[in-house]
Design a protein around this motif. Sequence first.
Motif, mmCIF file in Angstrom:
data_model
loop_
_atom_site.group_PDB
_atom_site.id
_atom_site.type_symbol
_atom_site.label_atom_id
_atom_site.label_comp_id
_atom_site.label_asym_id
_atom_site.label_seq_id
_atom_site.Cartn_x
_atom_site.Cartn_y
_atom_site.Cartn_z
ATOM 1 N N ALA A 1 1.104 -0.865 -0.241
ATOM 2 C CA ALA A 1 -0.185 0.565 -0.269
ATOM 3 C C ALA A 1 0.392 1.157 -0.141
ATOM 4 C CB ALA A 1 -0.534 -0.018 1.248
ATOM 5 N N SER A 2 -0.023 2.300 -0.805
ATOM 6 C CA SER A 2 1.411 3.481 -0.639
ATOM 7 C C SER A 2 1.032 4.438 0.116
ATOM 8 C CB SER A 2 1.161 4.073 -2.363
ATOM 9 O OG SER A 2 -0.025 5.208 -1.606
ATOM 10 N N PHE A 3 -0.545 4.599 0.836
ATOM 11 C CA PHE A 3 -0.641 5.234 1.929
ATOM 12 C C PHE A 3 -0.905 7.135 1.709
ATOM 13 C CE2 PHE A 3 0.879 1.300 4.667
ATOM 14 C CZ PHE A 3 -0.475 1.544 5.663
ATOM 15 N N SER A 4 -0.929 6.935 0.380
ATOM 16 C CA SER A 4 -0.764 8.212 -0.234
ATOM 17 C C SER A 4 -1.937 8.779 0.285
ATOM 18 C CB SER A 4 -1.281 8.284 -1.608
ATOM 19 O OG SER A 4 -2.180 7.889 -2.438
ATOM 20 N N THR A 5 -3.494 8.297 1.024
ATOM 21 C CA THR A 5 -4.784 9.142 1.143
ATOM 22 C C THR A 5 -4.081 9.495 3.133
ATOM 23 O OG1 THR A 5 -5.914 7.229 0.610
ATOM 24 C CG2 THR A 5 -6.626 8.664 2.926
ATOM 25 N N GLN A 6 -3.055 9.232 3.262
ATOM 26 C CA GLN A 6 -2.618 9.392 5.173
ATOM 27 C C GLN A 6 -1.812 10.681 4.553
ATOM 28 O OE1 GLN A 6 -2.926 6.291 4.593
ATOM 29 N NE2 GLN A 6 -4.751 5.904 5.759
ATOM 30 N N ALA A 7 -0.884 10.545 3.594
ATOM 31 C CA ALA A 7 0.134 11.458 3.118
ATOM 32 C C ALA A 7 -0.693 12.818 2.797
ATOM 33 C CB ALA A 7 1.041 10.950 1.483
ATOM 34 N N ALA A 8 -1.584 12.776 2.337
ATOM 35 C CA ALA A 8 -2.599 14.210 1.979
ATOM 36 C C ALA A 8 -3.011 14.661 3.233
ATOM 37 C CB ALA A 8 -3.232 13.933 0.731
ATOM 38 N N ARG A 9 -3.185 13.854 3.644
ATOM 39 C CA ARG A 9 -3.912 13.957 4.909
ATOM 40 C C ARG A 9 -3.121 14.725 5.595
ATOM 41 N NH1 ARG A 9 -6.127 9.326 8.020
ATOM 42 N NH2 ARG A 9 -7.765 9.088 5.642
ATOM 43 N N GLN A 10 -1.754 14.660 5.892
ATOM 44 C CA GLN A 10 -0.565 15.556 6.598
ATOM 45 C C GLN A 10 -0.182 16.479 5.826
ATOM 46 O OE1 GLN A 10 -1.374 13.432 9.702
ATOM 47 N NE2 GLN A 10 1.039 13.520 9.692
ATOM 48 N N ALA A 11 -0.547 16.658 4.513
ATOM 49 C CA ALA A 11 -0.610 17.483 3.567
ATOM 50 C C ALA A 11 -1.583 19.043 4.441
ATOM 51 C CB ALA A 11 0.313 17.631 2.325
ATOM 52 N N THR A 12 -2.638 18.343 4.447
ATOM 53 C CA THR A 12 -3.310 19.839 5.144
ATOM 54 C C THR A 12 -2.928 19.669 6.548
ATOM 55 O OG1 THR A 12 -5.216 18.527 3.602
ATOM 56 C CG2 THR A 12 -5.823 19.679 5.288
ATOM 57 N N VAL A 13 -3.002 19.036 6.921
ATOM 58 C CA VAL A 13 -1.861 19.361 8.631
ATOM 59 C C VAL A 13 -0.973 20.485 8.507
ATOM 60 C CG1 VAL A 13 -1.085 18.552 10.662
ATOM 61 C CG2 VAL A 13 -3.013 17.706 9.610
ATOM 62 N N ALA A 14 0.415 19.758 7.288
ATOM 63 C CA ALA A 14 1.401 20.600 7.250
ATOM 64 C C ALA A 14 1.122 21.964 6.899
ATOM 65 C CB ALA A 14 2.357 19.832 6.343
ATOM 66 N N ALA A 15 0.082 21.839 6.113
ATOM 67 C CA ALA A 15 -0.091 23.496 5.306
ATOM 68 C C ALA A 15 -0.927 24.475 7.025
ATOM 69 C CB ALA A 15 -1.115 23.425 4.163
ATOM 70 N N ASP A 16 -1.886 23.992 7.562
ATOM 71 C CA ASP A 16 -2.457 24.529 8.564
ATOM 72 C C ASP A 16 -1.182 25.514 9.048
ATOM 73 O OD1 ASP A 16 -4.714 24.287 7.210
ATOM 74 O OD2 ASP A 16 -5.756 23.153 8.548
ATOM 75 N N ALA A 17 -0.660 24.323 10.043
ATOM 76 C CA ALA A 17 0.997 24.873 11.182
ATOM 77 C C ALA A 17 1.562 25.318 9.821
ATOM 78 C CB ALA A 17 1.739 24.000 11.094
ATOM 79 N N PHE A 18 2.201 25.316 8.558
ATOM 80 C CA PHE A 18 3.035 26.393 7.845
ATOM 81 C C PHE A 18 2.479 28.268 7.834
ATOM 82 C CE2 PHE A 18 5.638 27.379 4.135
ATOM 83 C CZ PHE A 18 6.074 28.182 4.626
ATOM 84 N N ARG A 19 1.369 27.803 8.125
ATOM 85 C CA ARG A 19 0.535 29.210 8.110
ATOM 86 C C ARG A 19 0.629 29.997 9.202
ATOM 87 N NH1 ARG A 19 -2.995 32.589 4.283
ATOM 88 N NH2 ARG A 19 -3.407 30.550 2.677
ATOM 89 N N TYR A 20 0.968 29.240 10.386
ATOM 90 C CA TYR A 20 1.258 29.919 11.370
ATOM 91 C C TYR A 20 2.645 30.634 11.847
ATOM 92 C CZ TYR A 20 -3.543 29.665 13.227
ATOM 93 O OH TYR A 20 -5.355 29.325 13.071
ATOM 94 N N VAL A 21 3.281 29.447 11.603
ATOM 95 C CA VAL A 21 4.853 29.744 11.552
ATOM 96 C C VAL A 21 5.085 31.205 10.978
ATOM 97 C CG1 VAL A 21 6.869 29.071 11.196
ATOM 98 C CG2 VAL A 21 5.241 27.661 11.866
ATOM 99 N N LEU A 22 4.397 31.039 9.647
ATOM 100 C CA LEU A 22 5.056 32.454 8.897
ATOM 101 C C LEU A 22 4.144 34.054 9.218
ATOM 102 C CD1 LEU A 22 4.876 30.988 5.051
ATOM 103 C CD2 LEU A 22 6.509 31.700 6.292
ATOM 104 N N ALA A 23 3.192 32.925 10.235
ATOM 105 C CA ALA A 23 2.461 34.215 10.721
ATOM 106 C C ALA A 23 2.698 34.872 11.643
ATOM 107 C CB ALA A 23 1.323 33.913 10.524
ATOM 108 N N CYS A 24 3.500 34.292 12.455
ATOM 109 C CA CYS A 24 4.630 34.705 13.877
ATOM 110 C C CYS A 24 5.945 35.326 12.961
ATOM 111 C CB CYS A 24 5.070 33.942 14.821
ATOM 112 S SG CYS A 24 3.405 33.337 15.483
ATOM 113 N N GLU A 25 6.502 35.038 12.600
ATOM 114 C CA GLU A 25 7.813 36.019 12.163
ATOM 115 C C GLU A 25 6.964 37.473 10.922
ATOM 116 O OE1 GLU A 25 11.081 36.223 8.451
ATOM 117 O OE2 GLU A 25 9.942 34.323 8.751
#
Length: 483
Positions: A402-426
Motif C-alpha cells: 500500500a502507498s498510504f497516499s491518503t495519509q500523506a495527503a491528510r498530513q499535507a493538510t495539517v502541514a499547510a495549516d501549521a506552516f501558515r501559523y509559523v510564517l504569520a508569527c515571523e
Amino acid sequence: MSHGEAPIRIDGRTLTCEDIVLVARGASVRLDATARKRAQDAWELAEDITATRQVYGRTTGVGANRQEEVDGDAVLGHGLRLLRSHAGGVGPLLPDDQVRAALLVRLNQLAAGGAGTHPRVLDALEQAIRVGALPAVHRFGAIGTGDLTALAEIGLTLAGERPWRSGAVPPVPLGTGDALSFMSSNAATLGESALACAELQVLLRASHAVAALSFLALGGSAEAYASAVHEARPHPGQAHCAAQMRRLLGIDDAPAAGRRIQDPFGLRAFPQVQGPALDSLAQLDRILGVEVNARAENPLVAPEAGDVFHHAHFHTAYVSVALDQARAAVHHVAELSTARLGDLVEPAMTDLPAFLSSGPAGSSGVMILEYVAHDALAQLRHAALPVTLGNAVVSRGLEDHASFSTQAARQATVAADAFRYVLACELVAAARALRMQDVQLADVPARNVFERAAAVLDPSLEDRSLTHDVALAVDLLTELAEL
C-alpha cells in the motif's frame, strides 16, 4: 459560483490543481460533450466484452474474491452489493471543500473514458457540483490503493440509498458494471492532495515576502542572493527564490554589503532551503496533473484497443512519495522562519530592545511568538514524517502493498495549516521591528509588503495579547503571496 465566472470545462484531459481549488470554493463545471461521448463508448465496449468473458468486478467478486464468478440472478444486484459492502467509512465527515474536490476529480477521471461507467453517472456528478449537493463522506477507510469507502458512499448517495449531507440531485440508476468502475479511483485523496498542494504553493510564495521584511529589519547581506552566486549552482527552485528576493529587495548586480560579513542561515541559506520546497511542490503539482486526468480504473476499458485490461493503476506510490518529499521540504523552510524570528528578538541583530519590547524594564514584547511558532513547527514536523515507510497486507494476502497516499495527503493538510501559523508569527515580528526602527525604506516591492502589513496589523507596542495580530497575519499571507 460567482456571477460572471465561466464554468470549469471538464474534458478528462486538462484539469489542474488550480481548477480543483476553484471548484472546491464554489465554481461551477460544464461536462464537455466529446468527453461524455468518450465515456459512452467505453461503457458500450465494457457491456459487449462482459457478455463474452469474465471481467473483474463486473462478473466476478473483488479482492481475494476475484475468482468467484457472479452469474444468473446474482448479477442483477451485484453492483449495489459491492457499493453497500464497501461503504464502511468511519470517523468524522470530510469538509465540504474536500468533498467537492473529490466529486470533481472523479467526474474528470470518468470523462477520460477508461472506466466504462454509464454516462448518466457523469451527468449526476456534474449536476451535484453545479447545484452544490454534497454527500456525507467519512474520513477513514483508504490506504492509497483506492478510496473505496469514500466513493462507495458517494455512489450510494447518487443512487438514492443514502441521504445527502446538503442539497440533492435526483437518484441515478447504477448498473452492475457501474459499481467497481465508480469506486476504482483515488479521487478523494487526489482532491485533498490538490488542495494542500495549492495551499503550500501560496505559502511558499508568501514566504518570499515575509523573509524580505525580516531581511530589511535585520540589515541582511544581499550577497547571498546575488545572481552570480546562484548561477554557480543553478537548481531551479533555488535560483527562483534568489531572483524573487532580488526583485523584492531591489538588489542589483552589485549587491550592497549588510551589517555583517555573513548572516545567520535564516537569511543566508534561504534560497538553498526554499529551493527544494519550490521544486518539490512543482513536482507534486505535475504528478497530480497526471493523476486527475488519468484513466486509472481497474480494469481499464480501452476503446482504442477494443479490449479491457487488468492492471494496478489504483496504486498511488507516485503521489505518496511526492507528498512525503513536499512536506519534508516545507518543514525545512518553516525551520528557517523560526530561526529568523529568533534573530528578530535579539538586540544584537536589530539594534532594538530584546523581544521588540516597548515599555518598562522587563516588558515581554513579542516573546510569546517564539513559543507559538515552535508549537506550530512541532505540529508541522510531526506531519512531515514519512508515511511511505509503512505497509499493509490485506484481502487474504492478495493485496500485499500500500502507498498510504491518503495519509500523506491528510498530513499535507495539517502541514499547510501549521506552516501558515509559523510564517504569520515571523510576519508580525518583522513588521513590528520595521515599525520600531522607523527608517525610510527604499522604493522597492518589499516596501509595499511592509506598508500592507502595517495597514493591517495593530501598531500598538505595549505588552498585550498578540492572538489577533497572528490571526490577521494568517489571513494576510495569501495577499502577500501575490505581491
